[in-house]
Design a protein around this motif. Sequence first.
Motif, PDB file in Angstrom:
ATOM      1  N   ARG A 148       0.854  -1.186   0.000  1.00  0.00           N
ATOM      2  CA  ARG A 148       0.000   0.000   0.000  1.00  0.00           C
ATOM      3  C   ARG A 148       0.893   1.240   0.000  1.00  0.00           C
ATOM      4  N   VAL A 149       0.456   2.265  -0.736  1.00  0.00           N
ATOM      5  CA  VAL A 149       1.186   3.536  -0.742  1.00  0.00           C
ATOM      6  C   VAL A 149       0.162   4.662  -0.665  1.00  0.00           C
ATOM      7  N   ARG A 151      -1.069   8.176  -2.555  1.00  0.00           N
ATOM      8  CA  ARG A 151      -0.894   8.940  -3.784  1.00  0.00           C
ATOM      9  C   ARG A 151      -2.041   9.933  -3.887  1.00  0.00           C
ATOM     10  N   ASP A 152      -1.690  11.196  -4.172  1.00  0.00           N
ATOM     11  CA  ASP A 152      -2.706  12.252  -4.293  1.00  0.00           C
ATOM     12  C   ASP A 152      -3.622  12.265  -3.060  1.00  0.00           C
ATOM     13  N   GLU A 154      -4.635   9.927  -1.151  1.00  0.00           N
ATOM     14  CA  GLU A 154      -5.514   8.798  -0.875  1.00  0.00           C
ATOM     15  C   GLU A 154      -4.724   7.489  -0.894  1.00  0.00           C
ATOM     16  N   GLU A 155      -5.358   6.428  -0.404  1.00  0.00           N
ATOM     17  CA  GLU A 155      -4.709   5.129  -0.398  1.00  0.00           C
ATOM     18  C   GLU A 155      -4.556   4.612  -1.830  1.00  0.00           C
ATOM     19  N   ALA A 156      -3.425   4.009  -2.079  1.00  0.00           N
ATOM     20  CA  ALA A 156      -3.189   3.390  -3.387  1.00  0.00           C
ATOM     21  C   ALA A 156      -2.399   2.114  -3.150  1.00  0.00           C
ATOM     22  N   VAL A 157      -2.137   1.368  -4.248  1.00  0.00           N
ATOM     23  CA  VAL A 157      -1.470   0.087  -4.066  1.00  0.00           C
ATOM     24  C   VAL A 157      -0.622  -0.212  -5.297  1.00  0.00           C
ATOM     25  N   VAL A 158       0.471  -0.897  -5.048  1.00  0.00           N
ATOM     26  CA  VAL A 158       1.359  -1.228  -6.157  1.00  0.00           C
ATOM     27  C   VAL A 158       1.801  -2.689  -6.066  1.00  0.00           C
TER      28      VAL A 158
END
Lengths: 361, 361
Positions: A148-149, A151-152, A154-158
């Motif tokens: 999880r990261v 970005r902008d 909000e929560e994001a995922v890679v």
Amino acid sequence: MKKTIAVLQGDGVGKEVTAGAVNVLKVIADRFDHEFHFEYGLIGGEAIDQQGVPLPDETITLCKNSDAILLGAVGGEKWNSIPRHLRPEQGLLKIRKELDVYANLRPVTVQGALADSSPLKREYVEGVDCMIVRELTGGLYFGRPSERVERDGEEAVVDTLFYKRSEIERILRSAFEMAQKRNGRVTSVDKANVLESSRLWREVAEEVAKDYEDVKLEHMLVDAAAMQLIRNPKHFDVLVTENLFGDILSDEASMLAGSLGMLPSASLSSDGASIYEPVHGSAPDIAGQNKANPIAAILSAAMLLRHSFDLHQEADKIEDAVESVLAQGYRTSDIADGEESVSTDKMVEVIIEAIQAPVAN
Amino acid sequence: MKKTIAVLQGDGVGKEVTAGAVNVLKVIADRFDHEFHFEYGLIGGEAIDQQGVPLPDETITLCKNSDAILLGAVGGEKWNSIPRHLRPEQGLLKIRKELDVYANLRPVTVQGALADSSPLKREYVEGVDCMIVRELTGGLYFGRPSERVERDGEEAVVDTLFYKRSEIERILRSAFEMAQKRNGRVTSVDKANVLESSRLWREVAEEVAKDYEDVKLEHMLVDAAAMQLIRNPKHFDVLVTENLFGDILSDEASMLAGSLGMLPSASLSSDGASIYEPVHGSAPDIAGQNKANPIAAILSAAMLLRHSFDLHQEADKIEDAVESVLAQGYRTSDIADGEESVSTDKMVEVIIEAIQAPVAN
Ligand SMILES: [Mg+2]
Ligand SMILES: [Mg+2]
């Protein structure tokens, strides 16, 4: 030939079908004058029950000291409530890792006698004889980061799809070598119109192809391959692809055969013993009832002879025996389609009889 | 209702099938008392020939000022030798980007009258009625980095699967809303046993589901879904998944129908006009011969009415008309299976007649 085979029966029907495969191998040893030593090891739920872990160290040692490994299946409801990292399936993942298995081989053949049990029409599947070679150590399932990261705001995922050139080259060479022993055609599946990893894959495939002039290479996009496996599965000889694509396509292709009970697999090790096991699971619902289809395990034993010991005549013998008992009408319940069915033991027995039968002129 | 529809016919059979779809929409407008204005724009090879680029600015402006877009197909051998970034297909990619289309809808229905032209047996496919919802702006096809790197002294490569929570939520909401208007079931496909992105996907799906109590959510792993689409395609109502999985599964599912000539699609825009187009390509080999199957384009027009204008009765009318002419035995050559076939124009004509026919009691 003198060889040691580690036998990890595992759980559920794994025990029954592996026992059948071992009996078949004993008959082959006898008939072709080989010495096979079978050494038994614990894995999965049974290992948890007896030793508290899904893959005891002594099983690992056993496998590393063996020439090949015959595996049944692991898991069952009984162990579903224990913590994830201690579950039976972890035993499988760990042994694959310990042996650095980098290639998963999933042959899909449709026996004429069983062509009617496929969801596809007979004319599409009869005579299908395809080998799917899936890369097993790299790609999206193992790349880092996988996290999880933010970005902008909000929560994001890679997740990361990563391959080294040498990993791609190794699996492609396996595919080309296999094609040399089969029908001389390799279909390399990628998504080169979108992914950089696929463009490298395609480059390496072109390079490797130069060393195998007797093999014809074609490239196919993964979405086109998903269509072609249905529209014209007979198109394929060896299909080679990266981990995720191979996961999806090999399972799709498995449906052509009508029952998972027919499908063997191999996981090739880079430097140690390779693993041979049926595609089907431990099927706890029918375990211990002498009902399971032993053919996938028996065909896995044939793959073991072929790919680990180079005993092609012996492997052919087993495969021919399976084909002949199916042609004679023997069916376990999973492939009986409402007709009369035989037990696991009976199916093993008739296959052994077919192996022992004098060769017809 | 008064609406402007941009018509981008494109190349090859795109022209013929779009013309048929426009005629059908005119008849619908007439019968249901709507005013549809059709504004034509250039895209693809024709735009290259006339203006030097595959998507002229005036086409973009036209689309942005329209309520919905009806598209044919682009490309052909004629333009295969020009630089990649100027090819007809780039026109498609660019218009999708300009309109920020984030969801690709691929319905797969198998008409009883055509069930025998599927590679699958009739009993598996007759009555299939599934909507595949594919995320179209994120995932592995767009994540960065996507590049060559060096690792351990050798060439390596990386691609990136990236999603923001809001991107996942948006596509899932579309799927749930669609399920509300259909049979109330959503199958969310992921690979949550391996990928972190899939675990976030699954979390968001569970959260979104709370807002749609009339919809039943299930999760399915992508490899299991690839099997289930063959073993039991009737299982699915709405199948929603990320970009790459959706690419593979929607193409696999398209094979159930027997011919691509039957399959429409929609690409929903986040804030502007959505795009409706047949799944098939420009088929230059049969272009201009009045042979192409116009049904995919006509069903795309029905989707346009349903999803952009909320005109469900009108959309039903078109779909029923298609079903009835198929039941009457009308076939274009791609679905004729050796029987007598009709031209593109004739197929459009009989569909229009079916729309205009008085409703039976
Ligand atoms: Mg799988
Ligand atoms: Mg595709």
